[in-house]
Design a protein around this motif. Structure first.
Motif, PDB file in Angstrom:
ATOM      1  N   PHE A   9       0.835  -1.203   0.000  1.00 17.64           N
ATOM      2  CA  PHE A   9       0.000   0.000   0.000  1.00 17.64           C
ATOM      3  C   PHE A   9       0.867   1.249   0.000  1.00 17.64           C
ATOM      4  CE2 PHE A   9      -1.807   3.548   2.311  1.00 17.64           C
ATOM      5  CZ  PHE A   9      -3.044   3.716   1.706  1.00 17.64           C
ATOM      6  N   TRP A  62      -7.522  -6.359   2.152  1.00 17.01           N
ATOM      7  CA  TRP A  62      -7.743  -5.187   1.285  1.00 17.01           C
ATOM      8  C   TRP A  62      -8.894  -5.480   0.342  1.00 17.01           C
ATOM      9  CZ3 TRP A  62      -7.180  -5.898  -4.058  1.00 17.01           C
ATOM     10  CH2 TRP A  62      -7.416  -4.748  -4.829  1.00 17.01           C
ATOM     11  N   ALA A 209      -8.449  -0.814   3.498  1.00 15.41           N
ATOM     12  CA  ALA A 209      -7.137  -1.402   3.797  1.00 15.41           C
ATOM     13  C   ALA A 209      -6.826  -1.096   5.253  1.00 15.41           C
ATOM     14  CB  ALA A 209      -6.062  -0.819   2.881  1.00 15.41           C
TER      15      ALA A 209
END
Length: 231
Positions: A9, A62, A209
């Motif tokens: 991420f 996620w 997330a």
């Protein structure tokens, strides 16, 4: 930051716009496309997905909405889940973003991820398609920005999309700010280095997330990309 094996991420600011991205090495990261819930109908709700996956012993690492859909939550165009075609490819003319041609298909196949223009897909459908979503417009096609996009466009919205890099990695991105199509396309091409990228959706777009502090309990969605890990 690392969310899991092959999954990273990032929050990026590019040309004064903020983006959240998730880069997936799909060779080691089990990205899935999910549509139906336990009752076989469209799930449409992040919280319900979290609860259903938890009941199966999996945590949500996620997820992000995966394309356009009708009032019933079913995909507008092609949708393949687990190798099974849920809805067919659409090639007709129409109005709205989905029909802003060239549009295209993002797929995860046995040989890797592919973004292909709709007519090209129809003429030569890839083999071993496990997951696929059709949407539009194509943001970037072989390094070229969609011909209908204009730098001076006043049309701004929260938007999300997916791109494929030349190394085969997939990048999912959602804007934290309202952006134009042109801004989004140039971000995928010039900042994320994706020669091919596909728009997924606009105002309803959402990403979840939790390890990165991005929490969403979005509702009213269609299909969803995600990674769910065994707890």
């Amino acid at each position: 930051m690392k969310l899991g094996a092959g999954l990273t991420f990032s929050s990026l600011t590019w040309r004064e716009r903020t983006w959240h991205t998730v880069e997936a090495d799909v060779a080691v990261c089990p990205v899935r496309l999910r549509l139906s819930g336990m009752d076989a109908g469209p799930t449409r709700d992040f919280l319900r997905i979290i609860d259903e996956e938890k009941a199966l012993g999996r945590k949500t690492v996620w997820m992000m909405n995966a394309g356009m859909f009708g009032d019933d939550g079913m995909p507008v165009g092609l949708c393949v889940v687990g190798g099974k075609e849920i809805s067919a490819l659409r090639t007709e003319e129409g109005t709205g973003n989905f029909y802003l041609k060239p549009n295209g298909v993002f797929s995860l196949t046995d040989s890797g991820p592919i973004i292909r223009e709709t007519d090209e897909w129809m003429k030569a459908t890839p083999s071993g398609v496990q997951y696929a979503t059709q949407s539009g417009p194509l943001l970037v096609q072989r390094g070229r920005i969609h011909p209908a996009f204009r730098e001076e466009s006043p049309n701004r919205n929260i938007r999300n999309g997916v791109g494929v890099r030349t190394d085969g990695r997939v990048i999912f991105a959602i804007s934290a700010d309202r952006v134009t199509f042109h801004e989004m396309a140039t971000f995928f091409r010039d900042a994320l280095h994706c020669p091919d990228a596909l728009y997924l959706d606009g105002a309803i777009s959402a990403m979840h997330a939790p390890a990165a502090g991005i929490i969403s309990f979005a509702k009213g969605l269609g299909s969803v990309f995600g990674v769910w890990a065994t707890e």
